[in-house]
Design an enzyme around this catalytic site. Sequence first.
Site, PDB file in Angstrom:
ATOM      1  N   LEU A  54       1.061  -1.208   0.077  1.00  0.00           N
ATOM      2  CA  LEU A  54      -0.152   0.047  -0.011  1.00  0.00           C
ATOM      3  C   LEU A  54       1.024   1.206  -0.010  1.00  0.00           C
ATOM      4  O   LEU A  54       2.104   1.365   0.791  1.00  0.00           O
ATOM      5  CB  LEU A  54      -1.026   0.252   1.241  1.00  0.00           C
ATOM      6  CG  LEU A  54      -1.958  -1.082   1.356  1.00  0.00           C
ATOM      7  CD1 LEU A  54      -2.784  -0.908   2.651  1.00  0.00           C
ATOM      8  CD2 LEU A  54      -2.958  -0.957   0.210  1.00  0.00           C
ATOM      9  N   ASP A  55       0.615   2.150  -0.625  1.00  0.00           N
ATOM     10  CA  ASP A  55       1.347   3.484  -0.788  1.00  0.00           C
ATOM     11  C   ASP A  55       1.536   3.816   0.700  1.00  0.00           C
ATOM     12  O   ASP A  55       0.888   3.658   1.578  1.00  0.00           O
ATOM     13  CB  ASP A  55       0.524   4.528  -1.375  1.00  0.00           C
ATOM     14  CG  ASP A  55       0.533   4.380  -3.091  1.00  0.00           C
ATOM     15  OD1 ASP A  55       1.292   3.238  -3.450  1.00  0.00           O
ATOM     16  OD2 ASP A  55      -0.303   4.907  -3.740  1.00  0.00           O
ATOM     17  N   LYS A  56       2.714   4.621   0.905  1.00  0.00           N
ATOM     18  CA  LYS A  56       2.790   5.496   2.147  1.00  0.00           C
ATOM     19  C   LYS A  56       1.736   6.032   2.952  1.00  0.00           C
ATOM     20  O   LYS A  56       1.358   5.985   4.092  1.00  0.00           O
ATOM     21  CB  LYS A  56       4.011   6.385   2.087  1.00  0.00           C
ATOM     22  CG  LYS A  56       4.653   6.672   3.450  1.00  0.00           C
ATOM     23  CD  LYS A  56       5.708   7.794   3.291  1.00  0.00           C
ATOM     24  CE  LYS A  56       6.091   8.221   4.529  1.00  0.00           C
ATOM     25  NZ  LYS A  56       7.556   8.910   4.463  1.00  0.00           N
TER      26      LYS A  56
ATOM     27  N   HIS B 131       0.158   2.930  -8.257  1.00  0.00           N
ATOM     28  CA  HIS B 131      -0.963   3.843  -7.873  1.00  0.00           C
ATOM     29  C   HIS B 131      -2.028   3.757  -8.675  1.00  0.00           C
ATOM     30  O   HIS B 131      -2.809   4.666  -9.175  1.00  0.00           O
ATOM     31  CB  HIS B 131      -0.186   5.272  -8.025  1.00  0.00           C
ATOM     32  CG  HIS B 131       0.841   5.559  -7.433  1.00  0.00           C
ATOM     33  ND1 HIS B 131       0.869   5.362  -5.955  1.00  0.00           N
ATOM     34  CD2 HIS B 131       1.912   6.098  -7.615  1.00  0.00           C
ATOM     35  CE1 HIS B 131       2.123   5.746  -5.561  1.00  0.00           C
ATOM     36  NE2 HIS B 131       2.777   6.494  -6.503  1.00  0.00           N
TER      37      HIS B 131
END
Length: 232
Positions: A101-103, A183
């Site tokens: 998962l993105d930051k 993304h």
Amino acid sequence: MRLDRFLCELNLGTRTQVKKEIKAGLVSVNGVTVLRPEEQVREAADLVCYKGQPCVYEEYVYYLLHKPAGVVSATQDKRDRTVLDLLAGEGRSDLFPVGRLDKDTEGLLLITNDGPLAHALLSPGRHVDKEYECHLAHTFDAHQRELLEQGVDIGEKKKCRPAVVRILAEKKITLTITEGRFHQVKRMLHAVGNEVVYLKRIRMDRLQLEDSLEKGAYRRLTDEEVESLRGG
């Protein structure tokens, strides 16, 4: 596996602590007291006892983590706290996140040491569902929904596969995708003229993030959940 590592992975102490316990004669293997931390044990075959109690070794372990924002989905990072830092108390050295998962993205993340299962869940050909709660910058309309459900172009060779949309409020939806492009959710909403301001994964395959699990907290998967991820 070394005896001291075996005990560490059972969360019985740090490497230094378990070495002291072994040298103090508190550990036996197959009924014989062992004083050498480097002694090799067969995890599935040998009977290891600590202070007279049998130690049951688990080859594979599975955790559902509620990832908070600001933590990176990696096994190690020189700058930021990682999702494995949140599970440091488990004492396992072989864990890894299944996917990422993105930051700045929150939500469900599966942590395990089961490589074959991770490979199956991430395989492009399996098309595992991943559902996200999306808070948007602009009002979400029927045209945007139609585009997402047809599959949108995000600037790659192939369009995204069709998504499933649930409208929760004027600027809030859930989006279910079956791919894992870079993304992807943010790019899909941008492609239809909107922007994601908050993103949270709430489901992966049949594994659901419950409201009671706080950010940064985790729990063991049940046997039934593991079987469902394996396709049982």
